[in-house]
Design an enzyme around this catalytic site. Structure first.
Site, mmCIF file in Angstrom:
data_model
loop_
_atom_site.group_PDB
_atom_site.id
_atom_site.type_symbol
_atom_site.label_atom_id
_atom_site.label_comp_id
_atom_site.label_asym_id
_atom_site.label_seq_id
_atom_site.Cartn_x
_atom_site.Cartn_y
_atom_site.Cartn_z
ATOM 1 C CG HIS A 150 -2.148 -0.800 1.008
ATOM 2 N ND1 HIS A 150 -2.915 -1.295 2.019
ATOM 3 C CD2 HIS A 150 -2.751 -1.174 -0.136
ATOM 4 C CE1 HIS A 150 -3.927 -1.959 1.509
ATOM 5 N NE2 HIS A 150 -3.856 -1.902 0.211
ATOM 6 N NE ARG A 167 -14.693 0.065 -20.666
ATOM 7 C CZ ARG A 167 -13.486 0.601 -20.836
ATOM 8 N NH1 ARG A 167 -13.066 1.547 -20.024
ATOM 9 N NH2 ARG A 167 -12.690 0.178 -21.807
ATOM 10 N NE ARG A 196 -19.178 0.418 -23.809
ATOM 11 C CZ ARG A 196 -18.032 -0.218 -23.630
ATOM 12 N NH1 ARG A 196 -17.124 -0.251 -24.605
ATOM 13 N NH2 ARG A 196 -17.764 -0.817 -22.492
ATOM 14 C CD GLU A 209 -16.595 -2.740 -29.232
ATOM 15 O OE1 GLU A 209 -15.654 -2.769 -28.431
ATOM 16 O OE2 GLU A 209 -17.775 -2.601 -28.874
ATOM 17 C CG ASP A 263 -13.842 -5.830 -27.451
ATOM 18 O OD1 ASP A 263 -13.308 -6.860 -26.985
ATOM 19 O OD2 ASP A 263 -14.748 -5.218 -26.871
ATOM 20 N NE ARG A 293 -10.758 -6.678 -23.690
ATOM 21 C CZ ARG A 293 -11.627 -5.683 -23.730
ATOM 22 N NH1 ARG A 293 -12.427 -5.533 -24.785
ATOM 23 N NH2 ARG A 293 -11.710 -4.807 -22.768
ATOM 24 C CB CYS A 304 -12.967 5.141 -26.328
ATOM 25 S SG CYS A 304 -13.931 3.775 -26.972
HETATM 26 C C1 PEP Z 1 -12.659 -1.497 -26.479
HETATM 27 O O1 PEP Z 1 -13.078 -2.612 -26.808
HETATM 28 O O2 PEP Z 1 -11.612 -0.989 -26.911
HETATM 29 C C2 PEP Z 1 -13.416 -0.690 -25.508
HETATM 30 C C3 PEP Z 1 -13.106 0.567 -25.274
HETATM 31 O O3 PEP Z 1 -14.412 -1.282 -24.833
HETATM 32 P P1 PEP Z 1 -14.244 -2.346 -23.639
HETATM 33 O O4 PEP Z 1 -12.795 -2.323 -23.228
HETATM 34 O O5 PEP Z 1 -15.182 -1.890 -22.587
HETATM 35 O O6 PEP Z 1 -14.653 -3.623 -24.292
HETATM 36 MG MG MG Z 2 -15.114 -3.264 -26.369
#
Ligand code: PEP
Ligand code: MG
Length: 651
Positions: free
Chosen positions: A301, A408, A444, A542, A566, A576, A613
């Protein structure tokens, strides 16, 4: 009821996720047991749970017995399958010193001849100053036993001390200037102090005749030794919390005050055997120039707090106590792990130069807070924040976010027993839009699937949830969930800066269907005389399908936002979350860059704006590529905003 799940929580159930998992478990009446790695524990004890050492990608089995077993199972499975569950910024901060962008921006001074790294590089930055030796004395506890007749009174005394100690911790949390992340760490300490196992252990020892201080000291030592024996560094680092909590309880019980960092002189370097989050919570952090400890690790910490407050720190420094106590001055390089005690004139000069250069760099970055950056050819670029909750607004504003590029909404829906109502969603979206007005706020719509289910939606088992019934696909079928969200968004559009973003679009017909639903909701709201404003509608790019259909999609929406996380996994067919294919899962791969360039060209040709994003938006090496291709908005975690703004001005 029993169910086995693959744990997706990033870094596993270490401190914060474990305490949040326990909190969730305790909200149900049922008995809940979790089994992992051949061992079992009650899901209602944070200490036991942490000692199970549940790691990301482990299989865990939940056994639940009781009247609300079904709801408990659904909520706890959701938690375990959610990568960001309970994560706050702990992980982001933990990875900060090794992230290529941060290292690149803060070059450390060259090492002097014969100098070797001497400890763990825990928080980047260079420091030079007088030593403040912080060595709280060992506690001498009176071992006198408690007579049989005094046991109940001794237990009461312990419980009172527990209330006092956690009360003092909570009061510290409310002091001015305590950041949300520090407050979360203090909460973790309170959770440990209040843990059922800790209390049960202490009370059992008191019942066997030990006085309360002896009992707390013994349980603290036993439990911290168990933590220290764990393999996972995150869990091992929790031994520090146990020691710190036990010490504070003992001090309260024996009526002594601790040595504190509260009176530290400005600009000093604290040298210590160990500094706990508790110690640091009492210090005026702006007085501390640097930290050197013999104990601790990058995940302690203390390291997390040092990084959060930009205090250079070296932990695990291999000096003996006498050397640290005897030093008058110290120089340290927290990016390298170097410490020099009583540096000579040349070394001190070298560190002073590095400190001055860092201060200049910091000042230069600070000035970006209010800057709206433009490229050299004069294109204004929006650098916005990715958020998951309203609690993150202040941090984003502090960092200079020019709006929100991705909110999100799934975090509003997850980890709860009932779905958020339309009224609650309206409140959240409106507050968010107002907080950043007149800057744009991109919200979103629900992006959820079998890998991160929510209460009230029956997700059948899918072999490939990332290719399954998720995001807009699920929402279009479950209009009972989707329409309240769209209605809430339309109500929030009254603020005037709202943009609605659709995830996982793979076909233009999906956009048409959402538009029809939005029109239906708008008609309903108009009939109810609810005021609305204008809004923009955009899609995430994506999926490879969205890239191939980018021209068609660009004709039907107001903006694109590239989800590089994505898009990379789908273009490269590389999960991922699977470290085995991390080499393929690279946004800088030519195949992914070609996909981004194609989507960006479609947007530019159609005259709509395009943003990024995904995580790659903050990458200093990729920002020039995005901008060359016509991207006009980059959205990222707040901490990355100043450096990204600076990078934009260099392009
Ligand atoms: C992405 O897929 O790049 C994205 C921003 O959405 P998430 O990471 O929430 O899937
Ligand atoms: Mg995504």
């Amino acid at each position: 009821m029993e169910r086995s799940v693959l744990v997706s929580v990033h870094e596993g159930l270490h401190a914060r996720p474990a305490t949040q998992f326990v909190k969730l478990a305790k909200s149900f009446a049922s008995d809940i047991e979790i089994e992992c790695n051949g061992r079992k524990a009650s899901a209602k004890s944070a200490v036991k749970l942490m000692l199970l050492g549940v790691k990301e990608n482990d299989e865990a089995t939940l056994r639940i017995d009781g009247e609300d077993a079904a709801e408990a199972l659904s909520a706890l499975v959701t938690f375990l399958q959610t990568p960001g569950a309970g994560d706050i910024d702990l992980k982001a901060m933990t990875s900060a010193p090794t992230s290529p962008s941060s290292r690149a921006a803060m070059p450390a001074p060259a090492r002097g001849p014969g100098e070797r790294p001497s400890g763990i590089a825990a928080s980047e930055g260079t420091a030079l100053g007088p030593v403040f030796a912080f060595f709280p004395p060992a506690l001498d506890i009176d071992p006198a036993p408690v007579a049989a007749g005094g046991i109940e009174a001794e237990i009461t005394r312990y419980r009172t001390a527990l209330d006092e100690t956690t009360g003092a911790l909570a009061a510290n949390k409310r002091r001015d200037g305590v950041k949300a992340d520090d407050a979360a760490i203090i909460d973790a300490l309170i959770d440990v102090a209040r843990d059922d196992d800790f209390t049960a252990g202490v009370e059992a020892k008191i019942r066997s005749g030990q006085n309360a201080a002896m009992a707390v000291d013994a349980v603290g030592k036993e439990l911290s030794a168990s933590f220290e024996a764990m393999e996972d560094p995150y869990i091992r680092a929790r031994a520090e919390d146990l020691r710190s909590v036990a010490r504070q309880l003992v001090l309260t019980l024996i009526g002594r005050k601790d040595v504190t960092l509260a009176e530290m002189p400005i600009g000093a370097i604290v040298v210590a055997d160990e500094i706990t989050a508790w110690d640091l919570a009492k210090a005026k952090l702006s007085n501390i120039a640097g930290i050197v400890c013999r104990k601790g690790a990058a995940t302690s910490h203390i390291a997390i707090m040092a990084r959060a407050h930009a205090i250079p720190a070296v932990l695990g420094a291999p000096f003996n106590e006498a050397a640290l106590k005897g030093a008058k001055t110290a120089a340290l390089d927290g990016a390298r792990g170097d410490v020099v005690l009583d540096p000579d004139a040349a070394t001190a000069e070298r560190f002073s130069t590095a400190i001055a250069r860092e201060a200049e760099e910091r000042a230069a970055l600070a000035s970006y807070r209010t800057i709206e950056p433009a490229t050299k050819d004069g294109r204004r670029i929006e650098v916005a924040a990715n958020l998951g909750s309203l609690a993150e607004i202040d941090k984003a504003l502090e960092a200079g976010a020019m709006g929100v590029g991705l909110f999100r909404t799934e975090f509003l829906f997850m980890e709860r027993k009932v779905l958020p109502s339309e009224a609650e969603q309206t409140e959240v979206y409106t507050r968010l839009a107002k907080a950043f007005a007149p800057h744009p706020v991109v919200i979103r719509t629900l992006d959820i699937g079998g890998d991160k289910p929510i209460a009230g939606v029956e997700f059948e088992h899918e072999d490939n949830p990332f290719l399954g019934w998720r995001g807009v696909r699920m929402c279009l079928e479950r209009t009972d969930i989707f329409k309240p969200q769209l209605r809430a968004l339309l109500k929030a559009s009254i603020v005037g800066n709202l943009k609605i973003l659709l995830p996982m679009i793979a076909d233009a017909s999906e956009v048409a269907k959402v538009r029809a639903l939005l029109d239906e909701c708008a008609d309903e709201l108009a009939a109810e005389t609810v005021p609305m404003g204008a809004y923009e509608l955009g899609v995430m790019i994506e999926t490879p399908a969205a890239v191939f259909l980018a021209d068609e999609l660009a004709a039907s929406v107001d903006f694109f936002s590239i989800g590089t996380n994505d898009l990379t996994q789908y273009v490269m067919a590389a999960d991922r979350l699977n470290p085995k294919v991390a080499d393929l899962n690279r946004t800088e791969h030519p195949a992914v860059k070609a996909a981004i360039a194609k989507a960006a060209k479609a947007a530019v040709d159609a005259g709509i704006w395009i943003g990024v994003c995904g995580e790659a938006a903050a990458r200093l090496d990729l920002i020039p590529f995005f901008l060359e291709n016509g991207v006009s908005e980059l959205s990222m975690s707040s901490a990355s905003i100043p450096r990204a703004k600076k990078r934009v001005t260099e392009c």
